[in-house]
Design a protein around this motif. Structure first.
Motif, mmCIF file in Angstrom:
data_model
loop_
_atom_site.group_PDB
_atom_site.id
_atom_site.type_symbol
_atom_site.label_atom_id
_atom_site.label_comp_id
_atom_site.label_asym_id
_atom_site.label_seq_id
_atom_site.Cartn_x
_atom_site.Cartn_y
_atom_site.Cartn_z
ATOM 1 N N SER A 343 6.532 47.002 -16.086
ATOM 2 C CA SER A 343 6.801 47.346 -14.681
ATOM 3 C C SER A 343 6.739 48.851 -14.440
ATOM 4 O O SER A 343 6.900 49.303 -13.317
ATOM 5 C CB SER A 343 8.191 46.844 -14.276
ATOM 6 O OG SER A 343 8.227 45.443 -14.365
ATOM 7 N N ASP A 344 6.545 49.611 -15.501
ATOM 8 C CA ASP A 344 6.514 51.071 -15.384
ATOM 9 C C ASP A 344 5.105 51.505 -14.984
ATOM 10 O O ASP A 344 4.222 51.625 -15.836
ATOM 11 C CB ASP A 344 6.915 51.693 -16.729
ATOM 12 C CG ASP A 344 7.109 53.190 -16.625
ATOM 13 O OD1 ASP A 344 6.730 53.772 -15.590
ATOM 14 O OD2 ASP A 344 7.650 53.776 -17.590
ATOM 15 N N LYS A 345 4.910 51.716 -13.691
ATOM 16 C CA LYS A 345 3.568 52.056 -13.205
ATOM 17 C C LYS A 345 3.219 53.523 -13.471
ATOM 18 O O LYS A 345 2.068 53.917 -13.371
ATOM 19 C CB LYS A 345 3.444 51.759 -11.703
ATOM 20 C CG LYS A 345 3.776 50.319 -11.333
ATOM 21 C CD LYS A 345 2.882 49.316 -12.071
ATOM 22 C CE LYS A 345 3.301 47.878 -11.783
ATOM 23 N NZ LYS A 345 3.067 46.978 -12.923
ATOM 24 N N ALA A 346 4.238 54.335 -13.797
ATOM 25 C CA ALA A 346 3.985 55.765 -13.993
ATOM 26 C C ALA A 346 3.497 56.075 -15.402
ATOM 27 O O ALA A 346 2.976 57.158 -15.656
ATOM 28 C CB ALA A 346 5.263 56.549 -13.715
ATOM 29 N N ARG A 347 3.674 55.129 -16.323
ATOM 30 C CA ARG A 347 3.334 55.429 -17.719
ATOM 31 C C ARG A 347 2.502 54.303 -18.326
ATOM 32 O O ARG A 347 2.754 53.133 -18.055
ATOM 33 C CB ARG A 347 4.605 55.603 -18.562
ATOM 34 C CG ARG A 347 5.527 56.694 -18.071
ATOM 35 C CD ARG A 347 6.783 56.740 -18.929
ATOM 36 N NE ARG A 347 7.745 57.701 -18.416
ATOM 37 C CZ ARG A 347 8.693 57.425 -17.533
ATOM 38 N NH1 ARG A 347 8.810 56.192 -17.057
ATOM 39 N NH2 ARG A 347 9.530 58.345 -17.140
ATOM 40 N N TYR A 363 11.654 53.895 -22.096
ATOM 41 C CA TYR A 363 13.014 53.622 -22.578
ATOM 42 C C TYR A 363 13.698 54.903 -23.027
ATOM 43 O O TYR A 363 13.044 55.832 -23.494
ATOM 44 C CB TYR A 363 12.968 52.608 -23.728
ATOM 45 C CG TYR A 363 12.355 51.307 -23.265
ATOM 46 C CD1 TYR A 363 13.108 50.365 -22.580
ATOM 47 C CD2 TYR A 363 10.997 51.060 -23.453
ATOM 48 C CE1 TYR A 363 12.543 49.193 -22.107
ATOM 49 C CE2 TYR A 363 10.413 49.883 -22.987
ATOM 50 C CZ TYR A 363 11.192 48.954 -22.312
ATOM 51 O OH TYR A 363 10.621 47.809 -21.838
ATOM 52 N N GLU A 364 15.019 54.925 -22.884
ATOM 53 C CA GLU A 364 15.792 56.074 -23.350
ATOM 54 C C GLU A 364 16.984 55.598 -24.160
ATOM 55 O O GLU A 364 17.537 54.524 -23.923
ATOM 56 C CB GLU A 364 16.249 56.946 -22.183
ATOM 57 C CG GLU A 364 17.025 56.203 -21.122
ATOM 58 C CD GLU A 364 17.288 57.035 -19.876
ATOM 59 O OE1 GLU A 364 17.321 58.270 -19.994
ATOM 60 O OE2 GLU A 364 17.470 56.459 -18.792
ATOM 61 N N ILE A 365 17.348 56.436 -25.116
ATOM 62 C CA ILE A 365 18.436 56.113 -26.045
ATOM 63 C C ILE A 365 19.692 56.859 -25.619
ATOM 64 O O ILE A 365 19.611 58.013 -25.198
ATOM 65 C CB ILE A 365 18.047 56.564 -27.483
ATOM 66 C CG1 ILE A 365 16.810 55.823 -27.965
ATOM 67 C CG2 ILE A 365 19.211 56.434 -28.456
ATOM 68 C CD1 ILE A 365 17.028 54.406 -28.363
ATOM 69 N N PHE A 366 20.838 56.187 -25.731
ATOM 70 C CA PHE A 366 22.116 56.831 -25.463
ATOM 71 C C PHE A 366 22.887 56.902 -26.769
ATOM 72 O O PHE A 366 23.264 55.868 -27.316
ATOM 73 C CB PHE A 366 22.904 56.041 -24.410
ATOM 74 C CG PHE A 366 22.235 56.067 -23.074
ATOM 75 C CD1 PHE A 366 22.603 57.008 -22.123
ATOM 76 C CD2 PHE A 366 21.197 55.195 -22.797
ATOM 77 C CE1 PHE A 366 21.950 57.061 -20.903
ATOM 78 C CE2 PHE A 366 20.541 55.248 -21.572
ATOM 79 C CZ PHE A 366 20.921 56.176 -20.621
ATOM 80 N N PRO A 367 23.077 58.124 -27.285
ATOM 81 C CA PRO A 367 23.770 58.244 -28.568
ATOM 82 C C PRO A 367 25.170 57.649 -28.468
ATOM 83 O O PRO A 367 25.830 57.798 -27.443
ATOM 84 C CB PRO A 367 23.846 59.760 -28.795
ATOM 85 C CG PRO A 367 22.847 60.348 -27.857
ATOM 86 C CD PRO A 367 22.745 59.421 -26.695
ATOM 87 N N GLY A 368 25.569 56.946 -29.495
ATOM 88 C CA GLY A 368 26.901 56.337 -29.475
ATOM 89 C C GLY A 368 27.234 55.747 -30.808
ATOM 90 O O GLY A 368 26.496 55.883 -31.780
ATOM 91 N N CYS A 380 15.981 50.667 -20.091
ATOM 92 C CA CYS A 380 14.687 50.806 -19.432
ATOM 93 C C CYS A 380 14.875 51.701 -18.211
ATOM 94 O O CYS A 380 15.741 51.450 -17.387
ATOM 95 C CB CYS A 380 14.154 49.437 -19.006
ATOM 96 S SG CYS A 380 12.674 49.585 -17.970
ATOM 97 N N LYS A 381 14.032 52.737 -18.115
ATOM 98 C CA LYS A 381 14.175 53.679 -17.003
ATOM 99 C C LYS A 381 13.781 53.034 -15.681
ATOM 100 O O LYS A 381 14.162 53.514 -14.623
ATOM 101 C CB LYS A 381 13.278 54.901 -17.254
ATOM 102 C CG LYS A 381 13.702 55.755 -18.440
ATOM 103 C CD LYS A 381 12.646 56.824 -18.741
ATOM 104 C CE LYS A 381 12.958 57.566 -20.017
ATOM 105 N NZ LYS A 381 11.816 58.404 -20.450
ATOM 106 N N VAL A 382 13.018 51.954 -15.735
ATOM 107 C CA VAL A 382 12.555 51.307 -14.503
ATOM 108 C C VAL A 382 13.522 50.204 -14.069
ATOM 109 O O VAL A 382 14.000 50.194 -12.943
ATOM 110 C CB VAL A 382 11.138 50.728 -14.696
ATOM 111 C CG1 VAL A 382 10.674 50.003 -13.438
ATOM 112 C CG2 VAL A 382 10.169 51.842 -15.073
ATOM 113 N N HIS A 383 13.829 49.275 -14.955
ATOM 114 C CA HIS A 383 14.672 48.140 -14.592
ATOM 115 C C HIS A 383 16.168 48.447 -14.649
ATOM 116 O O HIS A 383 16.946 47.806 -13.961
ATOM 117 C CB HIS A 383 14.420 46.964 -15.550
ATOM 118 C CG HIS A 383 13.120 46.267 -15.322
ATOM 119 N ND1 HIS A 383 12.073 46.343 -16.203
ATOM 120 C CD2 HIS A 383 12.710 45.484 -14.304
ATOM 121 C CE1 HIS A 383 11.058 45.620 -15.732
ATOM 122 N NE2 HIS A 383 11.416 45.095 -14.590
#
Ligand SMILES: [Zn+2]
Ligand SMILES: [Zn+2]
Length: 464
Positions: A343-347, A363-368, A380-383
């Protein structure tokens, strides 16, 4: 004109690419052109988990070997065995001398015609049991048994092993599409390396076994029906390169495909990748529901890889996608596709890792902390869909925490998705609900504060 080898190779790739583009257009009627559609389903997490489980079986073999050697020694004046042949009677089965990663040397079930030249382990005779030293090694894995019974697993494989670092991708395509399966192997694999692509037909074997429930009375139990999937494997004629192409795939090509990779050290096989040729794939490809399912799959693969990575990094979860590399220093994700949401039309996913900017993927990771089960690990940066530390993928908004603060203040910590509007509501009786606020086109963690002196309030967040 003189071309260097590299230039020739580039030229060939250019020609192949333009040919593929040409073939990707199917001519329907006069002047109507329909583009072939391919949906990929990457499973790099499952592929790597399968390899890890084989290494764990190898460690178990080494432990069995250790027990056998020690029992023999106890009965033979505490001598140190000079070879496996000293303690074969103390081994449960000849199978423990075969590493499961090497499919060219299947484990035998008995000692008849046993071929010592085929075994997967090397015995290293020592003068004595102490001080602790390596006494047995797997030829394939970096697994070493010590004389005190400890097995050191340095992770990965011995250099030269043709480990598969990116396997063939599952694909759904429209009839007439060109299908390409590819495999990437570890750098430094001993040459020459041979590839053989295979078509694997799935069939099921059903058996019924009686399972005893009461150890004291073997007549008490229940019957269990097992349906086990197996493959009839056929080598594909002439398919001996690192990629395999089916030009203009038709429904008759529907099946599973896999590849074996071998060199003088042995042979490994990829996971089976299914191919589905179906006209309905063209509408599926533009359907947001299926893109979301695809995204959830990517999230599950990334978190599975994150958890495998953490096992080799003192239980720390990775802090970014770029640190998630395998023993060869290469990305763990197989192919870049797993990092791009449909769904990521920008990439758009590139075909290889060269120059890929990990912060510019979907996608991005959140350290934890891996112990914090429900914390967001990858989103997911889109959903806005995300995978939690515990591996679960989350598709609905939820509360991360609710805290009562001083002065009748309540703090609600919400995790929201960007796909739909979400409504935060409140009730005193679970029957009548009042809207507190709406969230639209936003995702991530949000704090909501409210103050009241009521004895009890219920909150809910929902997608209307
Ligand atoms: Zn092994
Ligand atoms: Zn997505």
């Amino acid at each position: 004109m003189v071309f260097s080898c590299i230039q020739m190779e580039k030229l060939q790739i250019l020609i192949t690419r333009s040919m593929r583009w040409g073939l990707a257009l199917i001519i329907v009627g006069a002047g109507l052109r329909v583009e072939a559609t391919v949906i990929y389903w990457p499973f790099p997490g499952l592929d790597l988990a399968r390899q890890k489980s084989s290494s764990i079986q190898c460690v178990n073999n080494l432990k069995q070997i250790s027990f056998g050697a020690q029992i023999w020694s106890d009965n033979n004046g505490y001598q140190f065995p000079q070879g496996f042949t000293d303690f074969t009677n103390e081994l449960n089965s000849p199978a423990v001398l075969f590493c499961p990663a090497d499919i060219s040397r299947p484990a035998p079930t008995n000692w008849n015609n046993f071929d010592w030249g085929q075994i997967g382990y090397q015995w290293v005779p020592q003068a004595d049991w102490y001080p602790a030293a390596v006494d047995c090694q797997c030829r394939i894995h970096n697994n070493d048994l010590f004389t005190d019974g400890y097995v050191r697993t340095a992770g990965g494989y011995r250099s030269g092993w043709p480990a598969i670092i990116a396997g063939p991708l599952e694909q759904e395509v429209t009839p007439g599409s060109d299908v390409q399966f590819g495999v990437r192997i570890a750098p430094g694999a001993s040459l020459p390396v041979a590839y053989q692509w295979r078509r694997d037909q799935l069939y099921y074997v059903t058996n019924i076994v009686f399972q005893v429930d009461d150890a004291d009375d073997p007549t008490i139990g229940h019957w269990v029906t097992n349906r086990v999937g197996k493959f009839t494997i056929t080598n594909l004629n002439g398919a001996t390169n690192s990629s395999y192409v089916i030009h203009g795939a038709q429904i008759a090509d529907n099946d599973y495909y896999s590849v074996t990779v071998s060199n003088l050290m042995g042979m490994t096989a990829s996971s089976e990748a299914s191919l589905t040729v179906d006209p309905a794939v063209s509408s599926k490809a533009t359907n947001e529901y299926w893109s979301a399912v695809n995204c959830i799959n990517n999230l599950k693969q990334i978190v599975t890889l994150g958890r495998i990575w953490s096992a080799d990094h003192k239980d720390l979860m990775p802090s970014s996608l770029s640190v998630m590399t395998n023993g060869y220093g290469l990305p763990m994700f197989g192919w870049p596709l797993a990092l791009f949401c449909r769904s990521d039309k920008a990439r758009t996913a590139p075909s290889d890792w060269t120059g890929l900017n990990f912060t510019n993927t979907s996608y991005e990771i959140f350290p934890g902390d891996i112990q914090d089960d429900t914390a967001v690990f990858c989103r997911c940066k889109v959903h806005g869909y995300y995978a939690q530390m515990n591996g679960a993928a989350i598709l609905l908004p939820r509360f991360a925490s609710v805290r009562r603060l001083a002065n009748n203040r309540t703090e609600l910590n919400l995790i929201l998705l960007s796909t739909q509007t979400q409504v935060l509501e409140v009730s005193t009786n679970l029957v009548n609900w009042t809207t507190l606020t709406n969230y639209t086109a936003t995702n991530g963690s949000f704090l909501f504060y409210e103050t009241n002196s009521l004895p009890r309030r219920f909150y809910r967040v929902r997608v209307p």
